[in-house]
Enzyme design. Sequence first.
Site, PDB file in Angstrom:
ATOM      1  N   GLU A 208       0.867  -1.173   0.000  1.00  0.00           N
ATOM      2  CA  GLU A 208       0.000   0.000   0.000  1.00  0.00           C
ATOM      3  C   GLU A 208       0.904   1.224   0.000  1.00  0.00           C
ATOM      4  OE1 GLU A 208      -3.050  -0.148  -0.524  1.00  0.00           O
ATOM      5  OE2 GLU A 208      -3.540  -2.223  -0.084  1.00  0.00           O
ATOM      6  N   CYS A 242      -1.946   9.256   2.610  1.00  0.00           N
ATOM      7  CA  CYS A 242      -1.485   8.691   1.332  1.00  0.00           C
ATOM      8  C   CYS A 242      -2.448   8.964   0.185  1.00  0.00           C
ATOM      9  CB  CYS A 242      -1.238   7.186   1.474  1.00  0.00           C
ATOM     10  SG  CYS A 242      -2.692   6.241   1.946  1.00  0.00           S
TER      11      CYS A 242
END
Length: 458
Positions: A208, A242
């Site tokens: 991720e 993110c």
Amino acid sequence: MSTEVIKKQQAFFQSGAGRELAFRMQQLRQLERAIDKCENELLRALELDLGKCRQEAYMTEVGLLRAELAYIMKHLPVWVQARKVRTPCLYPGARSLIYPEPLGQVLIISPWNYPVYLALAPLLGAMAAGNCTVIKPSELAPHSSAVLQALIQDSFPEEYIAVLEGGAEMSSELLEQPFDHIFFTGGSAVGKLVMQAAARRLTPVTLELGGKSPCLVDQDINIEYTARRIIWGKFLNAGQTCVAPDYLLLQREIKEPLLKKMGEVLLKFYGANPRHSPDYARIISAGHFQRLEALLADGRILYGGEAVREERYIAPTIMDRIASDSPLLQEEIFGPLLPVLEFGDLEEAIQFVNERPKPLALYFFSRNRKRQEQVLKQSSSGGVCINDTLSHISSPYLPFGGVGESGMGSYHGQASFELFSHKKSVLQQSLSFDIPLKYPPYRIPLQALKKLLRILQA
């Protein structure tokens, strides 16, 4: 130390004690109780590490985690069941099933920006699937790491779940161990090292990562709602998210009125001096502060721009007139700086996005359904949010993950259970009868065999 923990977990997993549904549910309920018990400590740790107010910390970490946990516990009894699928007529008397089984031992390497949620959310999937787990939290969020270590140690035996604290040396040591799956959240540079280490043992990985998530805005919008949602998504956690909008691509006609409205929203959200706002977070470390402070010189500052080194404070900042070779447009910003670009038509904006690595998230604001569909069909990203930011990642019904350089693999909800499970294919044949046709010596002519197989496989 890690070797001893791994051996204990291997023995525990091989005992089969963690495979039963009753055990998994019991442990998930135990985690729920532990989170409730340590809630104040978790919120305090997030305040100390990142300057998060209790409301933001609960909304984006503890509350989100509790919702995910409740969803998994509700649906797990169904997910663990073997699923029957069709069997070709070629195998009369047989039945076909898919059995979900645990992988074994999982390593979770979590980041500092959401240090509670991004350590425990993947753990939920690993536990639900019946695995043993080692968590390596980020040393850049030491207070959160310490609370997580205590929470897990007080609630679970280390042969089932363990938290191992430390820096890069601990990560390197763990990556040498024989795990059955590695789950990493962080930057692409470290992600490449994780994948290299995993390749030596052919260990599957979930990465991720991140990247430059664009936010495209067309002129057919509700300007008030658009401004609110962009400002909220960008400056939540001081931009250290993110999937935060990394840069704005504004249609030329909407640029000036939208930027004016965004300035008004900034004032409403954080006051005339966000430094004194109780709702605005801080940069995680001196090193990250220095990197972001240097970027302030790379464009014209429209709003914000203040930086206080001693407090690791950088104001929510909106900038334009960015040079094409600036790091603001080349690297993930991961902070409260929002570069603004403009475009003439939507094709131009889509081309700009497509010329760059595939982002983790893409945002598009427009009332126009045809343009929404155009963006969806002509671009590629880990996920898309239309007329909002960030919200897509909080739904347990939507898998979350990257594509290309923004990551591989996805989780949340059922996707988390499936990520940490092996789908074992089973064909169960009857012993009541047998068909000698498939055995040698083969007496059926080839043309007749082809015709028969076409019929049976239809």
